[in-house]
Write a protein that holds these residues in place. Structure first.
Motif, PDB file in Angstrom:
ATOM      1  N   SER A 148      46.596 -76.915 -14.334  1.00 16.24           N
ATOM      2  CA  SER A 148      46.603 -77.990 -15.328  1.00 16.24           C
ATOM      3  C   SER A 148      47.470 -77.579 -16.505  1.00 16.24           C
ATOM      4  O   SER A 148      47.456 -76.412 -16.908  1.00 16.24           O
ATOM      5  N   LEU A 173      49.100 -82.888 -16.946  1.00 21.09           N
ATOM      6  CA  LEU A 173      49.361 -82.738 -15.509  1.00 21.09           C
ATOM      7  C   LEU A 173      48.202 -81.994 -14.854  1.00 21.09           C
ATOM      8  O   LEU A 173      47.727 -80.995 -15.389  1.00 21.09           O
ATOM      9  N   MET A 220      47.426 -77.340 -23.128  1.00 21.67           N
ATOM     10  CA  MET A 220      46.631 -78.536 -22.820  1.00 21.67           C
ATOM     11  C   MET A 220      45.904 -79.106 -24.024  1.00 21.67           C
ATOM     12  O   MET A 220      45.105 -78.416 -24.654  1.00 21.67           O
ATOM     13  N   THR A 258      34.665 -84.277  -9.345  1.00 24.65           N
ATOM     14  CA  THR A 258      35.250 -83.069  -9.926  1.00 24.65           C
ATOM     15  C   THR A 258      36.075 -83.394 -11.159  1.00 24.65           C
ATOM     16  O   THR A 258      36.532 -82.497 -11.854  1.00 24.65           O
TER      17      THR A 258
HETATM   18  P1  AMP Z   1      42.202 -81.363 -15.319  1.00 25.33           P
HETATM   19  O1  AMP Z   1      42.029 -82.585 -16.189  1.00 25.33           O
HETATM   20  O2  AMP Z   1      41.702 -81.563 -13.929  1.00 25.33           O
HETATM   21  O3  AMP Z   1      43.584 -80.833 -15.392  1.00 25.33           O
HETATM   22  O4  AMP Z   1      41.263 -80.259 -15.942  1.00 25.33           O
HETATM   23  C1  AMP Z   1      41.492 -79.726 -17.208  1.00 25.33           C
HETATM   24  C2  AMP Z   1      40.636 -78.494 -17.376  1.00 25.33           C
HETATM   25  O5  AMP Z   1      39.248 -78.839 -17.309  1.00 25.33           O
HETATM   26  C3  AMP Z   1      40.844 -77.475 -16.282  1.00 25.33           C
HETATM   27  O6  AMP Z   1      41.864 -76.579 -16.581  1.00 25.33           O
HETATM   28  C4  AMP Z   1      39.510 -76.792 -16.209  1.00 25.33           C
HETATM   29  O7  AMP Z   1      39.423 -75.820 -17.212  1.00 25.33           O
HETATM   30  C5  AMP Z   1      38.546 -77.877 -16.551  1.00 25.33           C
HETATM   31  N1  AMP Z   1      38.025 -78.531 -15.337  1.00 25.33           N
HETATM   32  C6  AMP Z   1      38.528 -79.620 -14.726  1.00 25.33           C
HETATM   33  N2  AMP Z   1      37.812 -79.974 -13.664  1.00 25.33           N
HETATM   34  C7  AMP Z   1      36.824 -79.084 -13.578  1.00 25.33           C
HETATM   35  C8  AMP Z   1      35.728 -78.913 -12.692  1.00 25.33           C
HETATM   36  N3  AMP Z   1      35.529 -79.748 -11.671  1.00 25.33           N
HETATM   37  N4  AMP Z   1      34.913 -77.871 -12.885  1.00 25.33           N
HETATM   38  C9  AMP Z   1      35.097 -77.024 -13.916  1.00 25.33           C
HETATM   39  N5  AMP Z   1      36.089 -77.147 -14.796  1.00 25.33           N
HETATM   40  C10 AMP Z   1      36.953 -78.157 -14.645  1.00 25.33           C
END
Ligand code: AMP
Length: 924
Positions: free
Chosen positions: A294, A306, A518, A665
């Motif tokens: 991410s 992303l 991020m 997720t």
């Molecule tokens: P994302 O929006 O999927 O790019 O997620 C951003 C950040 O949130 C990731 O880098 C993780 O640190 C955390 N994250 C996202 N999805 C999960 C998940 N299912 N379980 C734990 N942490 C998550």
């Protein structure tokens, strides 16, 4: 209309269909009448229209038609042919396009694309014809010029397939975009240099890895290098057009390249992974080419978040996961049209044609419960799947992308050695997706410089292809030469780019200029991290609150007339809420949902019959008998309630479950449920269960709170409607990866569902949900039991049995408990107690030990189950049972004999078996 004239009229009619202005006034007035006469749509097949002509002839206006035919012959005739020529290029130009960088494709000669087929020739080149809808910006043109333009637009580096779309607006839109620039727009210097930089990075990364870690598997992108500038331009364009997030799903080919060159993963971290270092916080971990990532990416429209989804080796399965993740993000942003989050899925050519889950996702793409405003699908078409390359072995269609036609998605085949064409179609595809909210496909025709992986010897299976590839210049060289020839860059500029890129890798620095830390992702998972399953759940509510919720649950406007059985069920439900009747399963389940949304939490539930419930128990969605409209009482619980969506899903298990995994997720603050019609159908989604649900946290550290409701129970329905294959889920239990529950009362299902979302822990919940228990007179609860707010992992004996008299303890789960209870009560037996294990995993040792304290003198212990011995909990959970019973005690099995089939097909045999297992369990 007889004989030769018919074909001629049909041809004019085709031209009219494409552009009414292209035919003479007389013809137009005749054709204008046709649809209105017999209600045929304007774009009906001409065979239908021909029949209409024949009908017309019978009715009498034949004279008029015949007259018009005569009048139109001559000057109009060639004009019509020219319009047909244009149409032929729009339909079939892609078959002559220059798509294969290796030049290996054998293209059939398409006669429709030849002048002679249309009775035209070079002798007509100077004649000026009207262009109809050909969107080149002028009304007429000399045929010679038009012919060139058609070839440039439709037979260059882009093969556009879109004439299968029935919607005229979409077709016109695509024509406008392609024809106005003859599929080759002018790019400014900056864009050209950026494209070149992308190719330098793509190539540089692979060369670097190849030299530093020779022979290590990296699933090189080489040959498909254009993917890097393509994705960067796509993200930039998405951000410029208002997108806030882009979620990408891709298999292993080129993934490391994308991680470093698009998402900005630090190369030094990747190199460490090659050197064997790993994240200590993860249990099992995964290979580096499955890793997700991410980051944020700067675009002219602001930063775009992303997310590259983690994915297993099972090709194409990540697509529905990405769609689910996108849907969650859109829901959170309150974005209904898909504009703020863009899904991009990257496919393999053999996989997109071969894997059925792709069809499932196309089928979902426009449905209420699963649409995401269209997915941009990119095929890395390297013309070989592992070692299988002959099209007669990989598919039965001309193109690997033909599957996309099922949803009339436009398909743009593009030669990856022409990166400007790639960028052009990429922006076009994204704009199409954003404008029409539909899927679109880019077939990036490329090749694979090495074998399936770097240790493979591709010449063994693809000798001719690899002889070609060996001599073929890399994409960076081809484009650098082009830009040098155009004077955009000098040779030394390119050398510097290559050198700078390599130096950046040497320094281990992020190589993506647009990378940003991020800030744009919209959910914080920190509150959900690090919880064990023993984290307390206090879900208590007052009985008054439950009553208030229940009343709302049973209210609907007078204008909604219920079907009589549903009405009866709602009347009963009202009586349950009023305390006049004990609560049944459906009432308790709906109360759980009402209490969850009332607290502001989102609920999303999908399954093939989730609105009603496969077994007619839920009726969360009411169908008005007057007008077939629907009403959902759960949407009217309070003004500040959380959103609730319950959808009857597409008839899919694999993609539907994967979609919900993706949703869960990406959204922790949601009670997310996928329900199987019958529990055993979940095995159609086995890949999702194995690769994501059971192991996603151990492999990738990704939490997931998805609940699977899997109807299970032996009721004589035969092999396929009895077992949700409990044993399979139990076999996958380890590391406290998920929870497996078999609730046996309405109060238990109420609290199990609430617990899943009230507790901060997010782990999948696998539920063996009932069928006959939904209406079982003994499977009832009181409002007080619901209000207690505890889920009992174990339920002890409920009858008044003196422990001192007990000679046998029978442990069991699920429906069989009621059969045992009934038989024991009828026999007035007082020497056997019945203990229900409601959560089989994580196994509740402490609670069970507490409940078993009074029975420590008992030597005779039994596990009773309905499933055959090789199935159910007997083998997978036996070690827990042994641990629970006193030292020296004996543990025996009461259940069906081992069987290859989950259940017998004959009701009489089922009944015999059921009686025998109850007798076994209870007879001492
Ligand atoms: P994302 O929006 O999927 O790019 O997620 C951003 C950040 O949130 C990731 O880098 C993780 O640190 C955390 N994250 C996202 N999805 C999960 C998940 N299912 N379980 C734990 N942490 C998550």
């Amino acid at each position: 209309m007889a004989g030769g004239n018919a074909a001629y009229v049909e041809e004019i009619y085709e031209a009219y269909l494409d552009d009414p202005q292209s035919v003479s006034e007389e013809w137009r007035s005749i054709f204008d009448q046709l649809p209105k006469l017999n209600g045929v749509e304007l774009e009906a097949k001409h065979s239908q229209i021909r029949d209409q002509f024949r009908d017309l002839a019978k009715l009498g206006p034949m004279g008029r038609v015949a007259k018009a035919v005569t009048a139109a012959t001559g000057g109009d005739e060639k004009q019509v042919k020219v319009l047909q020529l244009i149409n032929a290029y729009r339909f079939r130009g892609h078959q002559h396009a220059n798509l294969d960088p290796l030049g290996l494709w054998k293209q059939e000669r398409v006669r429709d694309l030849e002048l002679s087929h249309h009775e035209l020739s070079e002798a007509d080149f100077d004649t000026v014809y009207k262009l109809g809808s050909f969107a080149i910006g002028q009304d007429s043109m000399a045929l010679g010029e038009l012919f060139k333009s058609l070839n440039r637009t439709y037979c260059g580096s882009i093969g556009a397939e879109y004439m299968h779309i029935t919607n005229t607006e979409q077709k016109r839109w695509i024509q406008q975009r392609l024809e106005s620039v003859q599929a080759k727009p002018e790019f400014d210097r900056e864009t050209k240099v950026n494209i070149l930089k992308g190719l330098v990075a793509a190539d540089g990364m692979e060369k670097y890895l190849g030299s530093k870690f020779p022979g290590a598997k990296r699933f090189s992108l080489e040959g498909g290098d254009a993917l890097i500038p393509m994705l960067k331009q796509l993200i930039g364009h998405a951000g410029t057009n208002g997108a806030k997030e882009v979620v990408i799903g891709m298999a292993h080919r080129g993934r490391l390249n994308v991680l470093v060159n698009v998402l900005g993963k630090n190369p030094s971290v990747l190199f460490d992974e090659f050197a064997g270092k790993h994240d200590e916080s993860l249990g099992a971990g995964d290979v580096k080419y499955h890793a997700g990532y991410s980051s944020d990416f700067a675009t002219p429209g602001g930063n775009v978040h992303l997310a590259l989804a983690f994915n297993p080796s099972h090709l194409e399965i990540v697509n529905p996961v990405v769609m689910g993740s996108v849907r969650a993000r859109l829901d959170r942003r309150g974005c209904k049209d898909g504009s703020s989050v863009v899904p991009v899925t990257i496919h393999g050519d053999s996989a997109i044609a071969g894997q059925g889950v792709v069809q499932e996702t196309f089928n979902m793409s426009q449905t209420r419960g699963f649409k995401v405003g269209g997915t941009v699908r990119i095929v890395i078409n390297n013309q070989v799947g592992f070692t299988t390359s002959k099209t007669e072995d990989t598919r039965s269609t001309q193109y690997c992308t033909d599957i996309a036609k099922m949803v009339q998605a436009p398909i743009f085949h593009v030669n990856s050695d022409d990166p400007e064409a790639v960028v052009f179609v990429t922006k076009l595809a994204l704009d199409y997706r954003n404008t029409f909210k539909r899927d679109v496909v880019i077939d990036l025709v490329c090749y694979r410089r090495h074998g399936h992986n770097e240790a493979d010897e591709p010449n063994a299976t693809q000798p001719l292809m690899y002889q070609k590839i060996k001599k073929h210049p890399v994409p960076r060289e081809i484009y650098a030469d082009q830009l040098t020839a155009e004077g955009v860059v000098q040779g030394h500029d390119v050398d510097k780019m290559v050198g700078d890129y390599r130096a950046a890798l040497d320094h281990g620095a992020c190589v993506v200029e647009e990378w940003r830390p991020m800030t744009e992702h919209s959910v914080d998972w920190s509150a959900y991290l690090g919880h064990e399953w023993t984290v307390p759940y206090d879900g208590s509510l007052t009985v008054d609150k439950l009553r208030e919720l229940g009343e709302k649950l049973c209210s609907y406007p007078d204008s909604v007339k219920l079907q009589s059985r549903v009405n009866k069920l709602y009347e009963d439900r009202k009586a349950m809420i009023a305390g006049e009747k004990p609560l049944d399963w459906g009432c308790a389940e709906n109360l759980a949902y009402a209490s969850v949304v009332e607290a502001g939490t989102r609920i999303r539930m999908t399954g093939q019959d989730s609105g009603r419930g496969t077994f007619f128990h839920r009726h969360a969605v009411l169908h008005n008998q007057k007008d077939a409209s629907t009403y959902m009482p759960l949407e009217h619980i309070s003004d500040s309630q959380g959103p609730i969506e319950i959808y009857d899903s597409v008839l899919s298990e694999e993609a539907a479950m994967a979609f919900e995994y993706g949703y869960s997720t990406a959204e922790p603050d949601c009670l997310n449920i996928w329900e199987a019609q019958f529990g055993d159908f979940a095995n159609g989604a086995q890949v999702v269960i194995d690769q994501f649900l059971s192991s996603g946290e151990a492999k990738w550290g990704r939490l997931c709170g998805l609940t699977l409701l899997l109807p299970h129970g032996y009721e004589g329905q035969g092999p396929e409607h009895s077992s949700a294959r409990l044993e399979r889920f139990l076999q996958l239990c380890a590391d406290h990866n998920w929870q497996v529950c078999v609730p046996s009362t309405p109060a238990q299902v109420f609290n199990m569902l609430r617990r899943q979302v009230v507790r901060p822990m997010r782990k999948p919940l696998i539920v063996m949900s009932p069928k006959s228990l939904l209406r079982h007179p003994m499977a009832v609860s009181s409002l007080e039991e619901l209000a207690e707010g505890t889920f009992k992992n174990v339920i002890g004996e409920i009858d008044d049995i003196n422990p001192a008299n007990v000679k046998r303890v029978v442990m069991c789960s699920g429906k069989v408990y009621y059969d045992l209870l009934d038989q024991r009560r009828k026999a007035e037996q007082t020497d056997v107690v019945l203990i229900r294990i409601e959560q089989l995993y994580p196994f509740p040792h402490e609670e069970l030990a507490e409940i078993l304290k009074p029975y420590q003198h008992v030597k005779d212990w039994v596990w009773c189950q309905e499933e055959p011995q090789n199935q159910g909990a007997w083998y997978c959970s036996q070690h827990h049972f042994w641990q629970a019973i006193p030292d020296g005690a004996k543990l025996s099995y009461a259940g069906r004999s081992a069987s290859a089939s989950p259940a017998v097909g004959y009701l009489s045999v089922h009944n015999q078996q059921q009686k025998a297992l109850l007798d076994d369990a209870l007879s001492i």
